[in-house]
Design a protein around this motif. Structure first.
Motif, PDB file in Angstrom:
ATOM      1  N   ASP A   1      -4.401  54.309   1.917  1.00 52.02           N
ATOM      2  CA  ASP A   1      -2.923  54.331   1.799  1.00 52.02           C
ATOM      3  C   ASP A   1      -2.460  55.317   0.765  1.00 52.02           C
ATOM      4  O   ASP A   1      -3.027  55.567  -0.207  1.00 52.02           O
ATOM      5  CB  ASP A   1      -2.394  52.949   1.419  1.00 52.02           C
ATOM      6  CG  ASP A   1      -2.582  51.959   2.561  1.00 52.02           C
ATOM      7  OD1 ASP A   1      -2.715  52.386   3.706  1.00 52.02           O
ATOM      8  OD2 ASP A   1      -2.590  50.756   2.275  1.00 52.02           O
TER       9      ASP A   1
ATOM     10  N   GLU B   1      -9.398  53.884   6.147  1.00 58.00           N
ATOM     11  CA  GLU B   1      -8.001  54.292   6.048  1.00 58.00           C
ATOM     12  C   GLU B   1      -7.591  54.132   4.589  1.00 58.00           C
ATOM     13  O   GLU B   1      -7.887  53.119   3.959  1.00 58.00           O
ATOM     14  CB  GLU B   1      -7.109  53.434   6.934  1.00 58.00           C
ATOM     15  CG  GLU B   1      -7.353  53.661   8.405  1.00 58.00           C
ATOM     16  CD  GLU B   1      -6.396  52.863   9.288  1.00 58.00           C
ATOM     17  OE1 GLU B   1      -5.274  52.580   8.838  1.00 58.00           O
ATOM     18  OE2 GLU B   1      -6.779  52.545  10.407  1.00 58.00           O
TER      19      GLU B   1
ATOM     20  N   ARG C   1      -5.367  63.905   6.976  1.00 59.97           N
ATOM     21  CA  ARG C   1      -4.123  63.155   6.825  1.00 59.97           C
ATOM     22  C   ARG C   1      -3.836  62.507   8.163  1.00 59.97           C
ATOM     23  O   ARG C   1      -4.047  63.121   9.213  1.00 59.97           O
ATOM     24  CB  ARG C   1      -2.971  64.078   6.482  1.00 59.97           C
ATOM     25  CG  ARG C   1      -2.935  64.525   5.067  1.00 59.97           C
ATOM     26  CD  ARG C   1      -1.516  65.017   4.794  1.00 59.97           C
ATOM     27  NE  ARG C   1      -1.461  66.319   4.222  1.00 59.97           N
ATOM     28  CZ  ARG C   1      -1.381  66.537   2.923  1.00 59.97           C
ATOM     29  NH1 ARG C   1      -1.361  65.548   2.100  1.00 59.97           N
ATOM     30  NH2 ARG C   1      -1.301  67.750   2.471  1.00 59.97           N
TER      31      ARG C   1
ATOM     32  N   LYS D   1      -5.828  49.660  -1.491  1.00 56.71           N
ATOM     33  CA  LYS D   1      -5.368  50.957  -1.012  1.00 56.71           C
ATOM     34  C   LYS D   1      -6.282  51.545   0.045  1.00 56.71           C
ATOM     35  O   LYS D   1      -6.049  52.635   0.530  1.00 56.71           O
ATOM     36  CB  LYS D   1      -5.246  51.928  -2.184  1.00 56.71           C
ATOM     37  CG  LYS D   1      -4.170  51.527  -3.169  1.00 56.71           C
ATOM     38  CD  LYS D   1      -4.041  52.540  -4.267  1.00 56.71           C
ATOM     39  CE  LYS D   1      -3.163  52.064  -5.373  1.00 56.71           C
ATOM     40  NZ  LYS D   1      -1.786  52.322  -5.228  1.00 56.71           N
TER      41      LYS D   1
ATOM     42  N   ASP E   1      -1.292  62.154   9.795  1.00 54.93           N
ATOM     43  CA  ASP E   1      -0.058  62.621  10.427  1.00 54.93           C
ATOM     44  C   ASP E   1      -0.350  63.331  11.749  1.00 54.93           C
ATOM     45  O   ASP E   1       0.417  64.149  12.213  1.00 54.93           O
ATOM     46  CB  ASP E   1       0.729  63.526   9.476  1.00 54.93           C
ATOM     47  CG  ASP E   1      -0.039  64.783   9.073  1.00 54.93           C
ATOM     48  OD1 ASP E   1      -1.236  64.902   9.421  1.00 54.93           O
ATOM     49  OD2 ASP E   1       0.564  65.639   8.403  1.00 54.93           O
TER      50      ASP E   1
ATOM     51  N   TYR F   1       0.746  58.858  14.749  1.00 53.69           N
ATOM     52  CA  TYR F   1       0.935  59.313  13.384  1.00 53.69           C
ATOM     53  C   TYR F   1       1.288  58.128  12.492  1.00 53.69           C
ATOM     54  O   TYR F   1       2.013  57.236  12.894  1.00 53.69           O
ATOM     55  CB  TYR F   1       2.086  60.321  13.313  1.00 53.69           C
ATOM     56  CG  TYR F   1       2.136  61.269  14.480  1.00 53.69           C
ATOM     57  CD1 TYR F   1       1.208  62.292  14.582  1.00 53.69           C
ATOM     58  CD2 TYR F   1       3.090  61.142  15.476  1.00 53.69           C
ATOM     59  CE1 TYR F   1       1.235  63.173  15.643  1.00 53.69           C
ATOM     60  CE2 TYR F   1       3.130  62.021  16.543  1.00 53.69           C
ATOM     61  CZ  TYR F   1       2.206  63.034  16.623  1.00 53.69           C
ATOM     62  OH  TYR F   1       2.226  63.889  17.677  1.00 53.69           O
ATOM     63  N   HIS F   2       0.764  58.131  11.283  1.00 51.41           N
ATOM     64  CA  HIS F   2       1.156  57.131  10.288  1.00 51.41           C
ATOM     65  C   HIS F   2       0.885  57.701   8.907  1.00 51.41           C
ATOM     66  O   HIS F   2       0.279  58.760   8.755  1.00 51.41           O
ATOM     67  CB  HIS F   2       0.423  55.797  10.510  1.00 51.41           C
ATOM     68  CG  HIS F   2      -1.062  55.870  10.480  1.00 51.41           C
ATOM     69  ND1 HIS F   2      -1.792  55.855   9.318  1.00 51.41           N
ATOM     70  CD2 HIS F   2      -1.977  55.984  11.483  1.00 51.41           C
ATOM     71  CE1 HIS F   2      -3.085  55.926   9.599  1.00 51.41           C
ATOM     72  NE2 HIS F   2      -3.224  56.020  10.906  1.00 51.41           N
ATOM     73  N   GLU F   3       1.356  56.998   7.888  1.00 52.08           N
ATOM     74  CA  GLU F   3       1.142  57.446   6.520  1.00 52.08           C
ATOM     75  C   GLU F   3      -0.307  57.227   6.114  1.00 52.08           C
ATOM     76  O   GLU F   3      -1.014  56.419   6.687  1.00 52.08           O
ATOM     77  CB  GLU F   3       2.059  56.683   5.565  1.00 52.08           C
ATOM     78  CG  GLU F   3       3.503  57.060   5.704  1.00 52.08           C
ATOM     79  CD  GLU F   3       4.363  56.398   4.646  1.00 52.08           C
ATOM     80  OE1 GLU F   3       3.858  56.109   3.540  1.00 52.08           O
ATOM     81  OE2 GLU F   3       5.533  56.164   4.947  1.00 52.08           O
ATOM     82  N   GLY F   4      -0.724  57.951   5.086  1.00 52.73           N
ATOM     83  CA  GLY F   4      -2.055  57.769   4.535  1.00 52.73           C
ATOM     84  C   GLY F   4      -3.031  58.831   4.995  1.00 52.73           C
ATOM     85  O   GLY F   4      -2.680  59.786   5.683  1.00 52.73           O
ATOM     86  N   ASP F   5      -4.276  58.618   4.588  1.00 52.92           N
ATOM     87  CA  ASP F   5      -5.368  59.517   4.920  1.00 52.92           C
ATOM     88  C   ASP F   5      -6.476  58.698   5.559  1.00 52.92           C
ATOM     89  O   ASP F   5      -6.505  57.473   5.429  1.00 52.92           O
ATOM     90  CB  ASP F   5      -5.923  60.193   3.657  1.00 52.92           C
ATOM     91  CG  ASP F   5      -4.884  61.053   2.952  1.00 52.92           C
ATOM     92  OD1 ASP F   5      -3.942  61.527   3.603  1.00 52.92           O
ATOM     93  OD2 ASP F   5      -5.024  61.254   1.731  1.00 52.92           O
ATOM     94  N   GLU F   6      -7.397  59.383   6.223  1.00 51.23           N
ATOM     95  CA  GLU F   6      -8.525  58.694   6.844  1.00 51.23           C
ATOM     96  C   GLU F   6      -9.806  59.453   6.541  1.00 51.23           C
ATOM     97  O   GLU F   6      -9.825  60.687   6.509  1.00 51.23           O
ATOM     98  CB  GLU F   6      -8.313  58.550   8.348  1.00 51.23           C
ATOM     99  CG  GLU F   6      -7.021  57.819   8.643  1.00 51.23           C
ATOM    100  CD  GLU F   6      -7.020  57.009   9.906  1.00 51.23           C
ATOM    101  OE1 GLU F   6      -8.062  56.925  10.578  1.00 51.23           O
ATOM    102  OE2 GLU F   6      -5.957  56.453  10.215  1.00 51.23           O
TER     103      GLU F   6
END
Length: 177
Positions: free
Chosen positions: A177, A175, A153, A100, A155, A119-124
């Motif tokens: 998920d 990163e 996030r 993850k 996004d 933009y993409h899913e998940g957090d960093e």
């Protein structure tokens, strides 16, 4: 294979009590306890119900996969290619597709910057190990120095830049998920 012990480890790794697992499976807590102690047997349908509640399936439960890798040495790092000039990135562990998190060590030469990610899913999450960096999120700049960290996030459009003309910057970038 010790089925009861494996179910106990799965349950505990998910942070569930026996009571919570019992509620998710419509079984009694005492049955879960007896099962984990190998004092009772179970049907295939019941095992599938328990595994579904634990977020896995029969194939994964009974697979003969090798032991999980715990330590990743410096020589195990995987270089990422096609990076902008002055940027070197290395995956810090293998098989990130099944995990993850995706930890990367990013080295930015003076004045270098990563490519802007959409933009993409998940957090960093990032931690500045050396130097200074500018974190850009949707055209807003955040200045970070050694020892600072960031979390957001994904996004937002995002990138890192080394504002220094003399020193390289090193960032642990993860990163999630």
């Amino acid at each position: 294979m010790n089925v009861g012990d494996k179910i106990r480890r799965l349950r505990m790794s998910r942070g569930l009590t026996q009571e919570e697992l019992a509620m998710r499976t419509d079984l009694s807590r005492s049955f879960i306890s007896q099962l984990e102690s190998n004092k009772t047997s179970l049907s295939l349908d019941t095992l599938e119900k328990i595994l579904r509640a634990l977020g896995t399936d029969l194939k994964a439960f009974f697979s003969d996969q090798e032991e999980e890798k715990i330590v990743f040495k410096k020589e195990d790092r995987i270089p990422l290619y096609d990076q902008p000039d002055g940027v070197s990135s290395f995956l810090l562990m293998s098989d990130v597709e099944t995990k993850k998190i995706d930890p990367t060590l990013v080295v930015l030469a003076p004045g270098a910057q990563t490519e802007e990610e959409s933009y993409h899913e998940g957090d960093e999450f990032g931690y500045v190990l050396q130097g200074k960096v500018d974190l850009w999120l949707d055209d807003v700049r955040y200045r970070l120095s050694q020892g600072d960290c960031f979390y957001y996030r994904a996004d937002k459009k995002h990138m890192l830049k080394n504002p220094s003309k003399k020193r390289e910057a090193v960032v642990l970038w993860i990163e999630i998920d």
